[in-house]
Design an enzyme around this catalytic site. Structure first.
Site, PDB file in Angstrom:
ATOM      1  N   PHE A 188     -31.840 -12.466  10.075  1.00 11.99           N
ATOM      2  CA  PHE A 188     -31.297 -12.254  11.422  1.00 11.99           C
ATOM      3  C   PHE A 188     -31.168 -10.780  11.794  1.00 11.99           C
ATOM      4  O   PHE A 188     -31.274  -9.899  10.960  1.00 11.99           O
ATOM      5  CB  PHE A 188     -30.021 -13.048  11.671  1.00 11.99           C
ATOM      6  CG  PHE A 188     -28.769 -12.705  10.902  1.00 11.99           C
ATOM      7  CD1 PHE A 188     -27.671 -13.543  11.045  1.00 11.99           C
ATOM      8  CD2 PHE A 188     -28.655 -11.602  10.081  1.00 11.99           C
ATOM      9  CE1 PHE A 188     -26.492 -13.277  10.372  1.00 11.99           C
ATOM     10  CE2 PHE A 188     -27.483 -11.320   9.408  1.00 11.99           C
ATOM     11  CZ  PHE A 188     -26.399 -12.166   9.557  1.00 11.99           C
ATOM     12  N   GLU A 189     -31.034 -10.575  13.115  1.00  9.91           N
ATOM     13  CA  GLU A 189     -31.100  -9.246  13.736  1.00  9.91           C
ATOM     14  C   GLU A 189     -32.419  -8.549  13.415  1.00  9.91           C
ATOM     15  O   GLU A 189     -32.484  -7.335  13.255  1.00  9.91           O
ATOM     16  CB  GLU A 189     -29.896  -8.386  13.326  1.00  9.91           C
ATOM     17  CG  GLU A 189     -28.592  -8.895  13.937  1.00  9.91           C
ATOM     18  CD  GLU A 189     -27.436  -7.935  13.751  1.00  9.91           C
ATOM     19  OE1 GLU A 189     -27.682  -6.719  13.664  1.00  9.91           O
ATOM     20  OE2 GLU A 189     -26.294  -8.405  13.714  1.00  9.91           O
ATOM     21  N   GLY A 190     -33.467  -9.350  13.335  1.00 12.35           N
ATOM     22  CA  GLY A 190     -34.799  -8.834  13.055  1.00 12.35           C
ATOM     23  C   GLY A 190     -35.205  -9.155  11.635  1.00 12.35           C
ATOM     24  O   GLY A 190     -34.730  -8.513  10.698  1.00 12.35           O
TER      25      GLY A 190
END
Length: 642
Positions: free
Chosen positions: A425-427
């Site tokens: 998550f968050e990339g």
């Protein structure tokens, strides 16, 4: 207007790339150490001497950390959160009373006004007790409502929302949808204007961290283009208890079992136009800019996890004896402990340097923050895996089971599960590779991009060729030689100077490799994702080595741990150099082409015979849940924490 019923819009690969490109921050108004590193220019002056916080920031930060440490030690029960898969209301209430929801919010709005450095240290501390609790605080402040309002909000919006957010209102960030992940061009949630003062939201958002308990939401929705209206993906602040919002499901995961993450449906939700953040169509740019510093919360948590891995490994490996001596004295285990110690030092060095650069605001840190997230999430996962290996069967056994049979409740397997999400998550790691690679080659595309753009005219290509010729005539000769070839360069770093000379030489080698690849593949370069990933991983190691050396030198001159810091830095750099050499070897000697042919065969069904002899325990439900807009048929599981 009636609610739209369309599926996510169909877009081509090129259209998707254009949307992502339009959301990028295009200009570089400030220097960037990491950007220069990828261009073969080792700008040590941008990070050395190591930047330091102001005395008042230290006083305020340390005072809060002391209170937070006491709170976490006495009022946070991480085992209970893991056992019940929920953060107790009283724990969140206690954090509110402590002011933890307002760590990054300016004191004039009721916040604590901590620097990025101390905010990240606070997240590392909380996350060491309960990663789920750390994720709640991070999602609220790093990507939730406070950060985009700080950067893009109007004064009226700040006055209306920031005092609430600093005091007791939990926030969440809603971008992902059931059929939309890292490809925002297909975003299906809509915000249809109704008059001049209202938008009507319809759609479904997935994996809304904090969404189950949030009071305020940042929602990304597509405003339809119309005459006199640009439209596009737009950001809104939305009250979570607005009519038409339903939290339909609280998601459960491999790790972070206390995470308040859900599926949120919007059905004809009316949002005041005054709650729009920025202009229509600026939503993705706002999201990406917010993440430039927001991403630093994840490597902060990873740095804290790395410290814990080292502590447990040290204590256990000294206590556990096999074959007549502690297992730490067996080389097979000792090398793992050395890796843990060196890497724990490196992760903290990377996070602290990037955080302080963010606080000073004199450098553009978009690449540094992305590298910190990428490197921290990957290395912390390896550290947790090594800790489980060092602990053996006890590493695989749950803390509750260990305690039940009379041994210390060490949640090593939980850490492994909790950390795994950080690579997603968050990339995700794969997306971070592409994002960083795009920024790393930005200077090349700025001067030569038109040459490989099929839509450009012959005249445009000719002008680009002239620009590129001038740029490369000046740039390429500088990649031939540099301070890294001088035996006495960086002598003030003592024994670490050899590693900085390696970074300088390797930075130039990395830039030459990138230039050669662009010359070889030209417009197809963006398809060489495995190659680009290795380029980025080399840059990440060089950035970490630089941060480690600078930190070790800082500790030598300001603390009593200088000798030990230099030893850890030396160990890390030697380990990193081996990884760098391997990555360079794999730039040109790899199985990428063969892998592509195998993938073609897999997708064509050529190897289905290989899958015989098993049973698939999965059910036969759809791969992606239906997210057609409309009224909810589910119970609302949203709950408000008093």
């Amino acid at each position: 207007m009636s609610a739209p019923t369309q599926r996510p819009p169909k877009v081509t690969e090129r259209e998707a790339r254009q949307v992502a490109e339009a959301a990028r921050q295009q200009d570089w108004h400030k220097p960037s150490f990491a950007k220069e590193l990828f261009l073969g220019r080792f700008r040590l002056d941008l990070i050395h001497p190591h930047p330091l916080p102001a005395d008042e920031d230290v006083r305020r930060g340390e005072a809060f950390l002391a209170k937070l440490r006491e709170f976490c030690a006495t009022r946070v029960d991480g085992a209970r959160i893991e056992r019940e898969a929920r953060i107790p209301d009283e724990t969140v209430t206690g954090l509110k009373e402590l002011g933890a929801l307002g760590m990054k919010i300016d004191p004039k709005y009721g916040g604590l006004g901590l620097t990025q450095l101390y905010y990240n240290r606070a997240l590392a501390l909380v996350g060491s007790v309960s990663p789920a609790l750390g994720a709640l605080l991070s999602a609220h402040q790093s990507i939730g409502v406070p950060q985009p309002l700080k950067l893009f909000g109007t004064q009226e919006q700040k006055d209306a929302f920031l005092p609430r957010l600093a005091r007791d209102a939990i926030s969440a960030f809603l971008l992902t949808e059931p059929d939309v992940g890292s490809d925002p061009a297909r975003l299906a949630t809509t915000a249809v204007p109704e008059g001049d003062d209202t938008y009507v939201l319809d759609g479904v958002k997935l994996w809304t961290t904090n969404g189950v308990v949030a009071d305020l939401l940042v929602v990304m929705a597509r405003v339809p283009a119309a005459e006199g209206r640009k439209g596009g993906i737009t950001a809104f602040v939305v009250e979570a208890d607005s009519p038409g919002i339903t939290v339909e499901h609280r998601n459960a995961f491999m790790g972070l079992r206390g995470l308040e993450n859900g599926v949120t449906r919007f059905h004809r939700v009316r949002v005041p136009a005054a709650n729009r953040i920025g202009p229509e169509g600026a939503g993705l740019k706002i999201a990406l800019t917010t993440l430039n510093t927001g991403r630093l919360s994840l490597p902060a948590a990873c740095a804290g996890a790395g410290k814990w891995c080292l502590k447990i490994a040290r204590e256990w490996a000294a206590e556990r004896e096999q074959w007549g001596k502690p297992v730490a004295r067996h080389e097979a285990v000792g090398t793992k402990i050395s890796f843990l110690a060196a890497t724990a030092f490196a992760l903290e060095a990377v996070v602290d340097l990037a955080s302080q650069l963010a606080d000073e605001d004199r450098n553009d840190i978009r690449i540094e923050a992305a590298l910190a997230k990428l490197y921290g999430s990957e290395m912390a996962w390896l550290m947790a895996d090594e800790l489980v290996q060092i602990r053996g069967g006890r590493g695989y056994e749950t803390a509750a089971s260990l305690a039940a049979r009379g041994e210390r409740a060490v949640p090593a397997e939980q850490l492994l599960r909790d950390l795994r999400i950080n690579r997603i998550f968050e990339g995700s790691t794969e997306i971070m590779h592409l994002l960083i690679a795009r920024e790393a080659v930005d200077a090349h595309l700025a001067v030569a991009g038109d040459i490989i753009d099929p839509d450009k005219s012959a005249g445009d290509k000719a002008r680009a060729g002239a620009r590129a010729g001038g740029f490369y005539a000046r740039w390429l000769p500088k990649l031939v030689a540099g301070p890294g070839q001088l035996p006495g360069a960086y002598g003030e770093f003592g024994g670490l100077a050899t590693h900085l000379r390696f970074v300088e030489r390797t930075s130039r080698k990395l830039a030459r490799s990138t230039f050669y690849a662009m010359s070889r593949w030209q417009g197809k370069m963006e398809l060489k994702q495995a190659f680009l990933g290795r380029i980025v991983d080399i840059g990440a190691e060089l950035f970490a080595m630089s941060a480690v050396c600078v930190r070790a030198e800082l500790l030598r001159t300001t603390t009593d741990h200088g000798r030990e810091a230099h030893q850890l830095a030396d160990a890390f750099c030697r380990q990193a150099r081996l990884r760098v050499d391997e990555l360079f070897g794999r730039l040109w000697a790899n199985t990428d082409d063969l892998d592509g042919r195998v993938v073609d065969g897999v997708l064509a069904g050529s190897y289905t015979w290989l899958e015989e002899g098993i049973l698939d325990p999965s059910d036969d439900g759809p791969w992606i849940a239906d997210a057609t807009p409309g009224p909810s048929a589910e119970e609302n599981v949203h709950r408000k924490i008093p």
